[in-house]
Structures are given as structure tokens and as C-alpha cells.
Motif scaffolding. Structure first.
Motif, PDB file in Angstrom:
ATOM      1  N   MET A   1     -20.774 -62.988  34.022  1.00  0.00           N
ATOM      2  CA  MET A   1     -21.515 -61.858  34.606  1.00  0.00           C
ATOM      3  C   MET A   1     -22.706 -61.492  33.734  1.00  0.00           C
ATOM      4  SD  MET A   1     -20.533 -60.515  37.531  1.00  0.00           S
ATOM      5  CE  MET A   1     -20.464 -58.767  37.879  1.00  0.00           C
ATOM      6  N   ASN A   2     -23.671 -60.908  34.342  1.00  0.00           N
ATOM      7  CA  ASN A   2     -24.892 -60.521  33.658  1.00  0.00           C
ATOM      8  C   ASN A   2     -24.706 -59.183  32.951  1.00  0.00           C
ATOM      9  OD1 ASN A   2     -27.677 -59.591  33.378  1.00  0.00           O
ATOM     10  ND2 ASN A   2     -28.116 -61.439  34.550  1.00  0.00           N
ATOM     11  N   SER A   3     -25.419 -58.988  31.831  1.00  0.00           N
ATOM     12  CA  SER A   3     -25.264 -57.735  31.096  1.00  0.00           C
ATOM     13  C   SER A   3     -26.284 -56.668  31.529  1.00  0.00           C
ATOM     14  CB  SER A   3     -25.415 -58.009  29.610  1.00  0.00           C
ATOM     15  OG  SER A   3     -26.699 -58.562  29.398  1.00  0.00           O
ATOM     16  N   LEU A   4     -27.171 -56.987  32.480  1.00  0.00           N
ATOM     17  CA  LEU A   4     -28.168 -56.008  32.935  1.00  0.00           C
ATOM     18  C   LEU A   4     -27.449 -54.850  33.618  1.00  0.00           C
ATOM     19  CD1 LEU A   4     -30.670 -58.536  34.537  1.00  0.00           C
ATOM     20  CD2 LEU A   4     -31.040 -57.234  32.448  1.00  0.00           C
ATOM     21  N   LYS A   5     -28.057 -53.637  33.515  1.00  0.00           N
ATOM     22  CA  LYS A   5     -27.313 -52.503  34.060  1.00  0.00           C
ATOM     23  C   LYS A   5     -27.392 -52.403  35.586  1.00  0.00           C
ATOM     24  CE  LYS A   5     -30.778 -48.884  33.055  1.00  0.00           C
ATOM     25  NZ  LYS A   5     -31.903 -49.816  32.986  1.00  0.00           N
ATOM     26  N   ILE A   7     -27.812 -54.670  38.988  1.00  0.00           N
ATOM     27  CA  ILE A   7     -27.903 -55.956  39.665  1.00  0.00           C
ATOM     28  C   ILE A   7     -28.094 -55.633  41.150  1.00  0.00           C
ATOM     29  CG2 ILE A   7     -26.510 -57.967  40.374  1.00  0.00           C
ATOM     30  CD1 ILE A   7     -27.482 -58.191  37.521  1.00  0.00           C
ATOM     31  N   PRO A   8     -29.080 -56.236  41.794  1.00  0.00           N
ATOM     32  CA  PRO A   8     -29.240 -55.951  43.225  1.00  0.00           C
ATOM     33  C   PRO A   8     -28.044 -56.509  44.009  1.00  0.00           C
ATOM     34  CG  PRO A   8     -30.721 -57.727  42.517  1.00  0.00           C
ATOM     35  CD  PRO A   8     -30.069 -57.189  41.275  1.00  0.00           C
ATOM     36  N   ALA A   9     -27.520 -55.703  44.924  1.00  0.00           N
ATOM     37  CA  ALA A   9     -26.384 -56.182  45.731  1.00  0.00           C
ATOM     38  C   ALA A   9     -26.857 -57.271  46.697  1.00  0.00           C
ATOM     39  CB  ALA A   9     -25.775 -55.020  46.505  1.00  0.00           C
ATOM     40  N   HIS A  10     -28.070 -57.090  47.200  1.00  0.00           N
ATOM     41  CA  HIS A  10     -28.590 -58.045  48.187  1.00  0.00           C
ATOM     42  C   HIS A  10     -29.971 -58.552  47.758  1.00  0.00           C
ATOM     43  CE1 HIS A  10     -29.603 -58.904  52.731  1.00  0.00           C
ATOM     44  NE2 HIS A  10     -29.818 -59.947  51.938  1.00  0.00           N
ATOM     45  N   VAL A  44     -27.819 -70.250  44.572  1.00  0.00           N
ATOM     46  CA  VAL A  44     -26.469 -69.810  44.947  1.00  0.00           C
ATOM     47  C   VAL A  44     -25.612 -69.649  43.686  1.00  0.00           C
ATOM     48  CG1 VAL A  44     -24.334 -70.516  46.137  1.00  0.00           C
ATOM     49  CG2 VAL A  44     -26.559 -70.774  47.282  1.00  0.00           C
ATOM     50  N   ARG A  45     -25.671 -70.651  42.805  1.00  0.00           N
ATOM     51  CA  ARG A  45     -24.901 -70.561  41.548  1.00  0.00           C
ATOM     52  C   ARG A  45     -25.322 -69.341  40.739  1.00  0.00           C
ATOM     53  NH1 ARG A  45     -25.800 -76.091  41.111  1.00  0.00           N
ATOM     54  NH2 ARG A  45     -27.536 -75.728  39.688  1.00  0.00           N
ATOM     55  N   SER A  46     -26.651 -69.133  40.652  1.00  0.00           N
ATOM     56  CA  SER A  46     -27.159 -67.998  39.862  1.00  0.00           C
ATOM     57  C   SER A  46     -26.732 -66.676  40.468  1.00  0.00           C
ATOM     58  CB  SER A  46     -28.683 -68.017  39.803  1.00  0.00           C
ATOM     59  OG  SER A  46     -29.152 -69.243  39.345  1.00  0.00           O
ATOM     60  N   ALA A  47     -26.760 -66.595  41.791  1.00  0.00           N
ATOM     61  CA  ALA A  47     -26.388 -65.341  42.461  1.00  0.00           C
ATOM     62  C   ALA A  47     -24.917 -65.034  42.176  1.00  0.00           C
ATOM     63  CB  ALA A  47     -26.648 -65.441  43.960  1.00  0.00           C
ATOM     64  N   VAL A  48     -24.067 -66.045  42.287  1.00  0.00           N
ATOM     65  CA  VAL A  48     -22.630 -65.838  42.025  1.00  0.00           C
ATOM     66  C   VAL A  48     -22.441 -65.399  40.574  1.00  0.00           C
ATOM     67  CG1 VAL A  48     -20.382 -66.989  41.842  1.00  0.00           C
ATOM     68  CG2 VAL A  48     -21.863 -67.465  43.815  1.00  0.00           C
ATOM     69  N   ARG A  49     -23.105 -66.103  39.658  1.00  0.00           N
ATOM     70  CA  ARG A  49     -22.956 -65.804  38.225  1.00  0.00           C
ATOM     71  C   ARG A  49     -23.432 -64.398  37.878  1.00  0.00           C
ATOM     72  NH1 ARG A  49     -26.808 -66.591  34.864  1.00  0.00           N
ATOM     73  NH2 ARG A  49     -27.855 -68.207  36.075  1.00  0.00           N
ATOM     74  N   ASN A  50     -24.490 -63.931  38.561  1.00  0.00           N
ATOM     75  CA  ASN A  50     -25.026 -62.600  38.270  1.00  0.00           C
ATOM     76  C   ASN A  50     -24.261 -61.477  38.966  1.00  0.00           C
ATOM     77  OD1 ASN A  50     -27.735 -62.388  36.641  1.00  0.00           O
ATOM     78  ND2 ASN A  50     -27.846 -64.312  37.785  1.00  0.00           N
ATOM     79  N   GLY A  51     -23.357 -61.826  39.867  1.00  0.00           N
ATOM     80  CA  GLY A  51     -22.613 -60.794  40.594  1.00  0.00           C
ATOM     81  C   GLY A  51     -23.356 -60.231  41.801  1.00  0.00           C
ATOM     82  N   GLY A 124     -14.721 -66.891  51.912  1.00  0.00           N
ATOM     83  CA  GLY A 124     -15.458 -66.654  50.654  1.00  0.00           C
ATOM     84  C   GLY A 124     -15.663 -65.167  50.410  1.00  0.00           C
ATOM     85  N   ASP A 125     -15.315 -64.702  49.186  1.00  0.00           N
ATOM     86  CA  ASP A 125     -15.449 -63.262  48.937  1.00  0.00           C
ATOM     87  C   ASP A 125     -16.302 -62.940  47.712  1.00  0.00           C
ATOM     88  OD1 ASP A 125     -13.754 -64.131  47.014  1.00  0.00           O
ATOM     89  OD2 ASP A 125     -12.125 -62.734  47.456  1.00  0.00           O
ATOM     90  N   LYS A 126     -16.922 -63.980  47.110  1.00  0.00           N
ATOM     91  CA  LYS A 126     -17.786 -63.706  45.945  1.00  0.00           C
ATOM     92  C   LYS A 126     -19.198 -63.364  46.412  1.00  0.00           C
ATOM     93  CE  LYS A 126     -15.578 -65.363  42.003  1.00  0.00           C
ATOM     94  NZ  LYS A 126     -14.390 -65.994  42.591  1.00  0.00           N
ATOM     95  N   LEU A 127     -19.699 -64.188  47.331  1.00  0.00           N
ATOM     96  CA  LEU A 127     -21.092 -64.052  47.780  1.00  0.00           C
ATOM     97  C   LEU A 127     -21.175 -64.419  49.254  1.00  0.00           C
ATOM     98  CD1 LEU A 127     -24.255 -64.005  46.958  1.00  0.00           C
ATOM     99  CD2 LEU A 127     -24.038 -66.482  46.900  1.00  0.00           C
ATOM    100  N   THR A 128     -21.983 -63.661  49.999  1.00  0.00           N
ATOM    101  CA  THR A 128     -22.303 -64.101  51.359  1.00  0.00           C
ATOM    102  C   THR A 128     -23.707 -64.670  51.336  1.00  0.00           C
ATOM    103  OG1 THR A 128     -20.885 -62.432  52.365  1.00  0.00           O
ATOM    104  CG2 THR A 128     -22.544 -63.425  53.787  1.00  0.00           C
ATOM    105  N   LEU A 129     -23.822 -65.938  51.738  1.00  0.00           N
ATOM    106  CA  LEU A 129     -25.110 -66.618  51.794  1.00  0.00           C
ATOM    107  C   LEU A 129     -25.580 -66.595  53.244  1.00  0.00           C
ATOM    108  CD1 LEU A 129     -27.295 -68.532  50.634  1.00  0.00           C
ATOM    109  CD2 LEU A 129     -25.733 -70.433  51.088  1.00  0.00           C
ATOM    110  N   VAL A 130     -26.690 -65.898  53.483  1.00  0.00           N
ATOM    111  CA  VAL A 130     -27.226 -65.810  54.841  1.00  0.00           C
ATOM    112  C   VAL A 130     -28.444 -66.735  54.914  1.00  0.00           C
ATOM    113  CG1 VAL A 130     -28.157 -64.262  56.616  1.00  0.00           C
ATOM    114  CG2 VAL A 130     -26.494 -63.390  54.960  1.00  0.00           C
ATOM    115  N   LEU A 131     -28.384 -67.736  55.761  1.00  0.00           N
ATOM    116  CA  LEU A 131     -29.525 -68.635  55.908  1.00  0.00           C
ATOM    117  C   LEU A 131     -30.306 -68.237  57.148  1.00  0.00           C
ATOM    118  CD1 LEU A 131     -27.811 -72.057  55.074  1.00  0.00           C
ATOM    119  CD2 LEU A 131     -29.298 -70.701  53.591  1.00  0.00           C
ATOM    120  N   ALA A 132     -31.527 -67.762  56.937  1.00  0.00           N
ATOM    121  CA  ALA A 132     -32.371 -67.382  58.070  1.00  0.00           C
ATOM    122  C   ALA A 132     -33.047 -68.643  58.582  1.00  0.00           C
ATOM    123  CB  ALA A 132     -33.399 -66.343  57.626  1.00  0.00           C
TER     124      ALA A 132
END
Ligand code: IPE
Ligand code: IPE
Ligand code: MG
Length: 239
Positions: A1-5, A7-10, A44-51, A124-132
Motif C-alpha cells: 500500500m502507498n504511504s500517501l495520505k 489516495i483517489p478512490a476512482h 492495473v497493477r499500480s492501481a491495486v498496489r496503491n489501493g 474481484g473485490d480489490k479493484l473494479t476496472l472499467v473499460l470505456a
């Protein structure tokens, strides 16, 4: 997880610059799109890792049909191949996939592939990937207006009672929170018909890097940019 205070949810990304990336290397535009798929995996990997909980990627606009037929076909094939090939790996990472866009133009084969990846990854419950894909924000809003007009005609709601909530619920993003952070790569500063309603209070970021070069480091740098933003929503923030 990232240490930034914060993190954007979306996070929503307009993945731009594949063609220029290819041109700079004396390659066909198609090769830029191919390299762009690696950048999608990395995002996708980065998004999961950052929460990050929601990642929307703008992959094909309704305006993109106006490109040379060979490029459009190459993108369609690449999309299908990726959608078929990545399902298990995405499911393993806890990623739920949704394809957002009008499906009327698609062949039955494409529709069944879309349905397959949506069902393989449904848990999947970590990240929802929406492909427009085949997405247009204006078209989305017109369809929402039609939905609401039908509800009024059927006497379900009164015209004067239509609220922002009703309108949001009639969009393709009905159960998706508004994007907090919209990134467009390649230095272009426009929305190109992307999430016009939903972007109303998003933060924007326009890095110069071309999409195929947007790796994990660039994603983390974007998270750091977001963490420095002050979101005021029209209010005054007390010091
Ligand atoms: C984005 O890259 C991908 C799609 C629109 C499908 P472009 O293909 O628009 O790349 P540039 O803007 O020509 O460099
Ligand atoms: C926007 O990029 C659409 C996607 C990234 C899928 P374009 O490259 O098509 O947009 P314009 O033409 O520069 O506005
Ligand atoms: Mg472009």
C-alpha cells in the motif's frame, strides 16, 4: 500500500499518445496500441498496489470509428484478444472488469467475449476496472434523457421531480462513484467526450508522457500529484 495520505478512490485515464509513440520509433500506429496494452497491465497493477478501488480507462471513443478502417480493425482485434487472454490473471489479482459503452455496434462474438470476462472476474473485490469502449459521454447523457422521459411518460415520476440523483442513476456509470482524478497522457488538455457529467468535481492531470511510456513510476508520481491537491467543492477550507 502507498504511504500517501489521500489516495483517489476512482482514477480515470484517457490513454492518449499511442500513435505518436509509434511514429517516433518509425513503427505503424498499431504497434503503439500494442505497446499501450502493456501500459494497461502496468496501470492495473499500480492501481491495486496503491489501493485505488476504481480504475476507468478510455480505450475507444465513438469518434474513433472515423479512423482508417485498418486501424479500427486492429484495435478491435487487440481489444478482443486482450479481453479473452487476461481474464484469469485479472481474476487472480482480484480485479473485476466492466465494459462501458454502447454494445449495439458489436458482433455477437465480441458481445460474448465481453460477457465472458465480466463473469470470470465478477468476484474481484480489490479493484473494479472499467473499460470505456465505444463510449461517448454525450450519447450516454442522451440515453439517460430517453430513460427518464420514458419513466415520466409511464407516470413513474413527475418531470419536475427529476433530480441529479435520477440523472446519475440513468447513466452507464449508475453504480460507479464519480472519478476523483482524471489523467490524460500525451500532453493534450481536453476531455474528448469522456465522462462529461461525472467529471464535474474531478481533479485533472495532463502529463506529457505518451501512454505506452506510462509505467508504474508514472502512476505513483500521479498519485503524489493528487495527494497535494486541495479539493474545496466551492467551500472555504479553514487553515
Ligand atoms: C490513444 O492513442 C488510443 C486510442 C484513441 C484508441 P492515439 O491513437 O490517439 O494516439 P495519438 O494521439 O495519435 O498519438
Ligand atoms: C481520446 O483520444 C479517446 C481515447 C483515448 C480512447 P483521441 O486521440 O481519440 O482524442 P482526440 O481526437 O485527440 O480528441
Ligand atoms: Mg490521440
Amino acid at each position: 500500500m502507498n504511504s500517501l495520505k489521500t489516495i483517489p478512490a476512482h482514477v480515470a485515464i484517457i490513454m492518449d499518445g499511442n500513435g505518436r509513440w509509434a511514429k517516433q520509433r518509425g513503427k505503424e500506429r498499431y504497434e503503439g496500441h500494442l505497446a499501450g496494452v502493456d501500459a494497461v497491465r502496468s496501470a492495473v497493477r499500480s492501481a491495486v498496489r496503491n489501493g485505488v478501488k476504481w480504475l476507468t480507462l478510455y480505450a475507444f471513443s465513438t469518434e474513433n470509428w472515423a479512423r482508417p478502417i485498418a486501424e479500427v480493425e486492429a484495435i478491435m482485434q487487440l481489444f478482443c484478444k486482450t479481453v479473452v487472454g487476461e481474464g484469469d490473471e485479472l481474476a487472480r489479482q482480484g480485479v473485476r472488469v466492466r465494459i462501458m459503452g454502447e454494445r449495439t455496434h458489436f458482433s455477437p462474438e465480441v458481445i460474448s467475449m465481453i460477457e465472458r470476462i465480466e463473469s470470470t472476474t465478477a468476484e474481484g473485490d480489490k479493484l473494479t476496472l472499467v473499460l470505456a469502449f465505444n463510449y461517448s459521454a454525450r450519447r450516454e447523457m442522451v440515453l439517460a434523457a430517453q430513460t427518464l422521459a420514458k419513466r415520466v411518460a409511464e407516470g413513474e415520476i413527475k418531470a419536475e421531480d427529476i433530480s441529479e440523483e435520477h440523472f446519475s442513476a440513468a447513466l452507464m456509470t449508475a453504480d460507479i462513484p464519480d472519478p476523483d482524478f482524471i489523467i490524460r497522457t500525451s500532453g493534450e488538455c481536453r476531455l474528448s467526450n469522456f465522462l462529461l457529467w461525472q467529471a464535474s468535481y474531478a481533479e485533472f492531470y495532463f502529463p506529457e508522457v505518451l501512454w505506452p511510456d506510462f509505467g508504474e513510476e508514472e502512476f505513483d508520481a500521479a498519485m503524489a500529484v493528487y495527494a497535494e491537491r486541495d479539493r474545496r467543492y466551492g467551500k472555504v477550507i479553514e487553515e
